[in-house]
Design a protein around this motif. Structure first.
Motif, PDB file in Angstrom:
ATOM      1  N   MET A  27      12.647  -0.828  16.193  1.00 52.36           N
ATOM      2  CA  MET A  27      11.678  -0.015  15.471  1.00 52.36           C
ATOM      3  C   MET A  27      10.551   0.387  16.402  1.00 52.36           C
ATOM      4  SD  MET A  27      11.284  -2.033  11.842  1.00 52.36           S
ATOM      5  CE  MET A  27      10.226  -0.738  11.205  1.00 52.36           C
ATOM      6  N   ALA A  28       9.981   1.555  16.157  1.00 59.16           N
ATOM      7  CA  ALA A  28       8.836   1.986  16.942  1.00 59.16           C
ATOM      8  C   ALA A  28       7.666   1.065  16.658  1.00 59.16           C
ATOM      9  CB  ALA A  28       8.470   3.428  16.586  1.00 59.16           C
ATOM     10  N   LYS A  29       6.840   0.868  17.687  1.00 55.44           N
ATOM     11  CA  LYS A  29       5.752  -0.079  17.551  1.00 55.44           C
ATOM     12  C   LYS A  29       4.813   0.298  16.416  1.00 55.44           C
ATOM     13  CE  LYS A  29       2.099  -2.331  20.210  1.00 55.44           C
ATOM     14  NZ  LYS A  29       1.437  -2.436  21.530  1.00 55.44           N
ATOM     15  N   GLU A  30       4.549   1.618  16.238  1.00 52.49           N
ATOM     16  CA  GLU A  30       3.590   2.016  15.218  1.00 52.49           C
ATOM     17  C   GLU A  30       4.113   1.797  13.798  1.00 52.49           C
ATOM     18  OE1 GLU A  30       4.711   3.849  17.648  1.00 52.49           O
ATOM     19  OE2 GLU A  30       5.596   5.731  16.971  1.00 52.49           O
ATOM     20  N   SER A  31       5.442   1.563  13.658  1.00 52.06           N
ATOM     21  CA  SER A  31       5.989   1.348  12.319  1.00 52.06           C
ATOM     22  C   SER A  31       5.957  -0.115  11.907  1.00 52.06           C
ATOM     23  CB  SER A  31       7.425   1.857  12.242  1.00 52.06           C
ATOM     24  OG  SER A  31       8.276   1.059  13.060  1.00 52.06           O
ATOM     25  N   ILE A  32       5.529  -0.975  12.824  1.00 52.13           N
ATOM     26  CA  ILE A  32       5.448  -2.402  12.518  1.00 52.13           C
ATOM     27  C   ILE A  32       4.060  -2.714  11.967  1.00 52.13           C
ATOM     28  CG2 ILE A  32       5.583  -4.735  13.449  1.00 52.13           C
ATOM     29  CD1 ILE A  32       7.434  -3.665  15.593  1.00 52.13           C
ATOM     30  N   CYS A  33       3.998  -3.267  10.793  1.00 47.65           N
ATOM     31  CA  CYS A  33       2.705  -3.569  10.180  1.00 47.65           C
ATOM     32  C   CYS A  33       2.606  -5.054   9.891  1.00 47.65           C
ATOM     33  CB  CYS A  33       2.525  -2.768   8.888  1.00 47.65           C
ATOM     34  SG  CYS A  33       3.788  -3.122   7.659  1.00 47.65           S
ATOM     35  N   ASP A  34       1.367  -5.543   9.748  1.00 48.67           N
ATOM     36  CA  ASP A  34       1.137  -6.934   9.382  1.00 48.67           C
ATOM     37  C   ASP A  34       1.424  -7.110   7.899  1.00 48.67           C
ATOM     38  OD1 ASP A  34       0.334  -7.509  11.904  1.00 48.67           O
ATOM     39  OD2 ASP A  34      -1.802  -7.286  11.499  1.00 48.67           O
ATOM     40  N   ILE A  35       2.128  -8.170   7.549  1.00 51.67           N
ATOM     41  CA  ILE A  35       2.357  -8.477   6.141  1.00 51.67           C
ATOM     42  C   ILE A  35       2.083  -9.958   5.925  1.00 51.67           C
ATOM     43  CG2 ILE A  35       4.028  -6.642   5.784  1.00 51.67           C
ATOM     44  CD1 ILE A  35       6.249  -8.623   6.056  1.00 51.67           C
ATOM     45  N   ASP A  36       1.718 -10.303   4.719  1.00 57.17           N
ATOM     46  CA  ASP A  36       1.385 -11.688   4.395  1.00 57.17           C
ATOM     47  C   ASP A  36       2.642 -12.528   4.245  1.00 57.17           C
ATOM     48  OD1 ASP A  36      -1.441 -11.660   4.283  1.00 57.17           O
ATOM     49  OD2 ASP A  36      -1.317 -10.515   2.414  1.00 57.17           O
ATOM     50  N   GLU A  37       2.512 -13.814   4.538  1.00 58.57           N
ATOM     51  CA  GLU A  37       3.594 -14.753   4.270  1.00 58.57           C
ATOM     52  C   GLU A  37       3.607 -15.073   2.778  1.00 58.57           C
ATOM     53  OE1 GLU A  37       3.664 -18.143   7.172  1.00 58.57           O
ATOM     54  OE2 GLU A  37       1.842 -17.144   7.834  1.00 58.57           O
ATOM     55  N   THR A  38       4.779 -15.057   2.203  1.00 52.43           N
ATOM     56  CA  THR A  38       4.901 -15.372   0.779  1.00 52.43           C
ATOM     57  C   THR A  38       5.905 -16.500   0.545  1.00 52.43           C
ATOM     58  OG1 THR A  38       6.578 -13.654   0.544  1.00 52.43           O
ATOM     59  CG2 THR A  38       4.299 -13.018   0.078  1.00 52.43           C
ATOM     60  N   LEU A  39       6.246 -17.214   1.623  1.00 60.58           N
ATOM     61  CA  LEU A  39       7.240 -18.270   1.489  1.00 60.58           C
ATOM     62  C   LEU A  39       6.700 -19.429   0.656  1.00 60.58           C
ATOM     63  CD1 LEU A  39       8.604 -18.346   5.124  1.00 60.58           C
ATOM     64  CD2 LEU A  39       9.756 -17.447   3.112  1.00 60.58           C
ATOM     65  N   THR A  40       7.561 -19.965  -0.195  1.00 62.18           N
ATOM     66  CA  THR A  40       7.220 -21.139  -0.991  1.00 62.18           C
ATOM     67  C   THR A  40       8.365 -22.138  -0.852  1.00 62.18           C
ATOM     68  OG1 THR A  40       8.242 -20.172  -2.964  1.00 62.18           O
ATOM     69  CG2 THR A  40       5.883 -19.778  -2.649  1.00 62.18           C
ATOM     70  N   GLY A  41       8.142 -23.329  -1.374  1.00 66.43           N
ATOM     71  CA  GLY A  41       9.212 -24.319  -1.370  1.00 66.43           C
ATOM     72  C   GLY A  41       8.987 -25.477  -0.440  1.00 66.43           C
ATOM     73  N   TYR A  42       7.741 -25.693   0.018  1.00 69.12           N
ATOM     74  CA  TYR A  42       7.472 -26.775   0.959  1.00 69.12           C
ATOM     75  C   TYR A  42       7.673 -28.158   0.330  1.00 69.12           C
ATOM     76  CZ  TYR A  42       5.620 -23.382   4.259  1.00 69.12           C
ATOM     77  OH  TYR A  42       5.491 -22.329   5.133  1.00 69.12           O
ATOM     78  N   GLU A  43       7.682 -28.222  -1.001  1.00 65.81           N
ATOM     79  CA  GLU A  43       7.918 -29.500  -1.685  1.00 65.81           C
ATOM     80  C   GLU A  43       9.382 -29.674  -2.075  1.00 65.81           C
ATOM     81  OE1 GLU A  43       5.541 -31.705  -1.812  1.00 65.81           O
ATOM     82  OE2 GLU A  43       4.169 -30.254  -0.889  1.00 65.81           O
ATOM     83  N   ASP A  44      10.194 -28.686  -1.776  1.00 63.17           N
ATOM     84  CA  ASP A  44      11.612 -28.764  -2.143  1.00 63.17           C
ATOM     85  C   ASP A  44      12.311 -29.843  -1.310  1.00 63.17           C
ATOM     86  OD1 ASP A  44      14.579 -27.988  -1.961  1.00 63.17           O
ATOM     87  OD2 ASP A  44      13.837 -26.605  -3.485  1.00 63.17           O
ATOM     88  N   PRO A  45      13.133 -30.688  -1.923  1.00 60.36           N
ATOM     89  CA  PRO A  45      13.843 -31.741  -1.171  1.00 60.36           C
ATOM     90  C   PRO A  45      14.672 -31.205  -0.017  1.00 60.36           C
ATOM     91  CG  PRO A  45      14.046 -32.109  -3.533  1.00 60.36           C
ATOM     92  CD  PRO A  45      13.405 -30.765  -3.379  1.00 60.36           C
ATOM     93  N   ARG A  46      15.198 -29.989  -0.156  1.00 55.76           N
ATOM     94  CA  ARG A  46      16.002 -29.413   0.922  1.00 55.76           C
ATOM     95  C   ARG A  46      15.157 -29.093   2.142  1.00 55.76           C
ATOM     96  NH1 ARG A  46      18.649 -25.053  -3.058  1.00 55.76           N
ATOM     97  NH2 ARG A  46      16.511 -25.301  -3.855  1.00 55.76           N
ATOM     98  N   TRP A  47      13.905 -28.640   1.920  1.00 59.21           N
ATOM     99  CA  TRP A  47      13.015 -28.400   3.057  1.00 59.21           C
ATOM    100  C   TRP A  47      12.547 -29.709   3.662  1.00 59.21           C
ATOM    101  CZ3 TRP A  47      11.732 -25.950   7.037  1.00 59.21           C
ATOM    102  CH2 TRP A  47      10.515 -26.172   7.670  1.00 59.21           C
ATOM    103  N   ILE A  48      12.238 -30.690   2.832  1.00 57.24           N
ATOM    104  CA  ILE A  48      11.799 -31.989   3.336  1.00 57.24           C
ATOM    105  C   ILE A  48      12.884 -32.615   4.200  1.00 57.24           C
ATOM    106  CG2 ILE A  48      11.173 -34.334   2.651  1.00 57.24           C
ATOM    107  CD1 ILE A  48       9.835 -33.105   0.168  1.00 57.24           C
ATOM    108  N   GLU A  49      14.132 -32.543   3.751  1.00 61.97           N
ATOM    109  CA  GLU A  49      15.242 -33.086   4.532  1.00 61.97           C
ATOM    110  C   GLU A  49      15.395 -32.329   5.855  1.00 61.97           C
ATOM    111  OE1 GLU A  49      20.091 -33.871   4.126  1.00 61.97           O
ATOM    112  OE2 GLU A  49      18.970 -32.886   2.514  1.00 61.97           O
TER     113      GLU A  49
END
Length: 258
Positions: A1-23
């Protein structure tokens, strides 16, 4: 992608308490020897046993609280255990370890990543990496043909490194700290925070700058019988003295021990 088409976006990841992530995160920390891969701070309490190179010796470190806190160092190749037995109210601060995503895949769960996309960082280094304005964590999307396309990057987060006296994880790794009792006097800029912690019934910790017999007892155990060890007592003592002084000076940061 062209550099000017890359924009900052917020992280929206969840699930840090999920047993699968903990493992998954626990497995990554174990792979990385429970050690930050940026500053190399390690946590022998969270990991149980940490493998550390001290000079020419391979050692195993273990720290635990059982009444008083104790720090054990086992020297591989020798039947030698060195114990730092801390007096009541004294502890070593342990770094809080996080697992960092080097890249984010759109619509992927936290744990749905290859191991080489993940790395162990201490909490301070993790915050620092996420605060870099000119980097950001790349976010990619996978096309139907299996190829990935860069669609953005995470926004930098504020880097806060303020010491929290009620949180051992905010101290310098392996810093010697003392539990302060509410009868102790705290003056200066920390007074208001100290009184707030007292109101909230939180434990207050402070740096302790003297390492002497009132703080820690240092001892070592070794086999005396030649049936159990091929090393003489003199050889073992030389090794023990080196490991003790190396740990005090290069890990705990004390140049003089009373």
């Amino acid at each position: 992608m062209a550099k000017e088409s890359i924009c900052d976006i917020d992280e929206t990841l969840t699930g840090y308490e999920d047993p699968r992530w903990i493992e998954k995160s626990n497995a990554i920390k174990a792979r990385d020897n429970y050690t930050c891969q940026l500053c190399h701070a390690f946590n022998p309490m969270q990991g149980g046993f940490i493998y550390v190179k001290q000079g020419e010796y391979d050692t195993i470190h273990h720290y635990y609280w059982a009444g008083n806190s104790k720090y054990d160092i086992y020297v591989k190749g020798y039947i030698l255990t060195i114990t730092f037995d801390f007096m009541p109210y004294f502890h070593l601060a342990m770094p809080r370890l996080n697992v960092h995503h080097k890249i984010y895949y759109k619509n992927h769960d936290l744990w749905d990543y290859q191991d080489d996309c993940l790395v162990t960082l201490c909490e301070k280094c993790h915050h620092y990496v996420h605060s870099l304005n000119d980097v950001g964590i790349p976010i990619v999307e996978m096309n139907a043909d299996g190829h990935t396309m860069l669609i953005g990057k995470t926004r930098p987060k504020p880097y806060l490194s303020k010491l929290d006296h009620t949180d051992l994880g905010s101290f310098r790794p392996l810093a010697l700290v003392e539990e302060k009792r509410w009868c102790d006097k705290i003056n200066g800029l920390d007074f208001a925070d100290f009184m707030q912690a007292k109101t909230e019934d939180k434990q207050w910790y402070d740096y302790h700058n003297v390492l002497d017999d009132n703080v820690v007892r240092i001892s070592y155990f070794t086999a005396e019988s030649p049936y159990f060890t091929e090393h003489t007592q003199k050889e073992t003592k030389i090794v023990a003295d080196f490991i003790i002084n190396d740990f005090i000076e290069n890990f705990l940061g004390f140049s003089i021990r009373k």
